[in-house]
Design an enzyme around this catalytic site. Structure first.
Site, PDB file in Angstrom:
ATOM      1  N   SER A 133      -4.027  -8.017 -11.520  1.00  0.00           N
ATOM      2  CA  SER A 133      -3.953  -6.747 -10.786  1.00  0.00           C
ATOM      3  C   SER A 133      -3.077  -5.694 -11.432  1.00  0.00           C
ATOM      4  CB  SER A 133      -3.473  -7.013  -9.368  1.00  0.00           C
ATOM      5  OG  SER A 133      -2.294  -7.790  -9.388  1.00  0.00           O
ATOM      6  N   LYS A 179      -4.740  -0.005  -8.969  1.00  0.00           N
ATOM      7  CA  LYS A 179      -4.564   1.063  -7.971  1.00  0.00           C
ATOM      8  C   LYS A 179      -5.118   2.400  -8.462  1.00  0.00           C
ATOM      9  CE  LYS A 179      -1.951  -1.182  -4.841  1.00  0.00           C
ATOM     10  NZ  LYS A 179      -2.185  -1.210  -3.387  1.00  0.00           N
TER      11      LYS A 179
END
Lengths: 313, 313
Positions: free
Chosen positions: B300, B51
């Site tokens: 991730s 992110k």
């Protein structure tokens, strides 16, 4: 005793058999210590520890005839798995003598790398090893006194200094002293102005007392520490190398070790075994000295059962 | 909808603000899957997740005047922390609207990165965000539908393909779809013969059903999954990009997610949050198809409280 030429030779010999491990940084840690810290991640090494370096150098450094007869060691920890890994890489036999008190999971790990395991009473370890060595003609690879092993361990610092040349300080854990001695030799050759530190659990502080007194102190028996990889006594050749290179030992308490291992897990997202986490615990204990310094820390391994992790409720 | 030029621009824009994360390999995993697997470690990224890429691209992509008024988002997870991080890097204000049910530790993390936090009832989130955006003139940065965010997320696959060009398959998790869409665009440009897969928890399988039916399905409400980062519904632009690039969704069960996260911890010595571990669970479920393939998997993130870790006794 080894020289930097031995470390260079080791690096060439083990290339392709071990990982060139990443060097990670963490802003949170830099802020906390007021320094720049570079973590050489040997926890991400083959078999989960720097031991793969020394074991590969020892096995691939053997003459063909000796190699064919195989290698042998006694170890209840990472060195046994590392030697098994290296022997399988070269396609030669490997035998690991382990105490019959060793956890089944560790025995299974060594067997998983294809080695033969002989279990014996811990007190008979040396005798059993010697007999098997005689009977089978295998080469004994000592976990931290074998010169090829020590030279191999020095290759982690070599890679670290290739990637981050201008370090002011390099720190490793110290148990038998192979990693620390190999590191000291490498740093002295490539970055002589950098200090070399060693982190040791207070509970097994023989290295600290050995260097303080100038006389090698016996292994501390019967102690307990989360740093299970550091329970062994400082090896004779490593003691001399550490003295020669003015290595400073910083001892750390158990709570500090657990806090450091937890930091790696929660903030840096890596698994560092408590033995390896001692380096951060040591840096924290001397934080006022570190302002503005560039620090390399060798995270020795990541093999742990997480028993130290604070229990959830 | 974004193009590969947007991903290239993002890579130039965010350089120096995010880590170029390492790509790790693991022989045990390769043996298990009969393939060669390359793990792009976004769990080792700034703020512990990919992110940071999209948030930095969004914040550094703003005109100076807009940037000075600051950025705003609603998020209970990694995107809020990432936007706060990016805003602090640029030195502009950041406001994160969080549900009042958010764990205190997550609120503290966002505040720790220097952002202002506004807590509200989850149902009022959009209204509160819109009002604050109006009142303060801040730019809303959507967690996965903002084009700059999607382009930023594509830079992880760009780095992976720079390091390992000849991949046959790339897999990411899918929630809102920003990471997967950015990856699909990048793979289509750099390695068009490679397949792109997406891993999704069975409990929230809207992406799988959306692609199967060709009609975007609503977010699954009230479900429970360890993959807390993947509970959101697939975003509209991402749905179209996934369709366009023939992304295949593989759904995975909760036990498989926990087993995969445990594997990363015990064998690869890295912390991968359950959302990220879905990619390994998915690969395991299609193992017969993978023989001899070269596989990139994007891990991730690594932000987890370890509640999924089997309890010790």
């Amino acid at each position: 005793m080894i020289t930097f030429a031995d470390v260079r030779a080791a690096a060439a010999r083990i290339r392709g058999h071990v990982h060139r491990t990443p060097v990670l940084t963490c802003q949170t840690l830099d802020h906390e210590l007021g320094a720049r810290v570079f973590a050489k991640c040997e926890n991400l090494q083959k078999v989960g520890a720097f031991k793969a370096r020394g074991a590969c150098n020892a096995v691939f450094g053997l003459e063909a005839a000796a190699a064919a007869r195989g290698v042998l060691t006694h170890s209840s920890g990472n060195h046994g798995a590392a030697l098994a890994y290296a022997a399988r890489k070269r396609g030669v036999p490997c035998l690991v003598v382990m105490p019959d008190s060793a956890p089944a999971v560790k025995v299974a790990a060594v067997r998983g790398y294809g080695a033969e395991v002989v279990l014996c009473n811990a007190a008979e370890r040396d005798a059993v090893s010697a007999r098997l060595q005689r009977e089978r003609g295998m080469t004994l690879v000592h976990p931290f006194e074998d010169p090829l092993v020590v030279a191999g361990q020095g290759t982690a610092a070599l890679e670290l200094l290739e990637e981050v040349p201008e370090l002011d300080l390099v720190i490793t854990p110290v148990g038998g002293g192979g990693l620390c001695a190999g590191t000291a030799v490498t740093v002295a050759a490539l970055r002589p102005q950098a200090a070399v530190l060693a982190a040791e659990p207070q509970a097994v502080d023989d290295a600290a007392r050995s260097l303080a007194t100038g006389v090698r102190q016996p292994r501390v028996d019967g102690a307990r520490s989360w740093g299970d990889g550091l329970m062994t006594g400082l090896g004779e050749p490593n003691f001399h190398l550490l003295r020669q290179h003015h290595v400073r030992v910083v001892t750390v308490g158990e709570d500090a070790i657990v806090a450091a291992a937890t930091f790696f897990l929660q903030r840096m997202k890596i698994v560092v075994e408590p033995s390896g986490a001692t380096v951060l615990a040591a840096l924290r204990s001397i934080e006022p000295e570190l302002a503005g310094r560039r620090i390399g820390m060798v995270l020795s391994g990541g093999n742990t059962d997480f028993a130290w992790l604070p229990q959830r409720h």
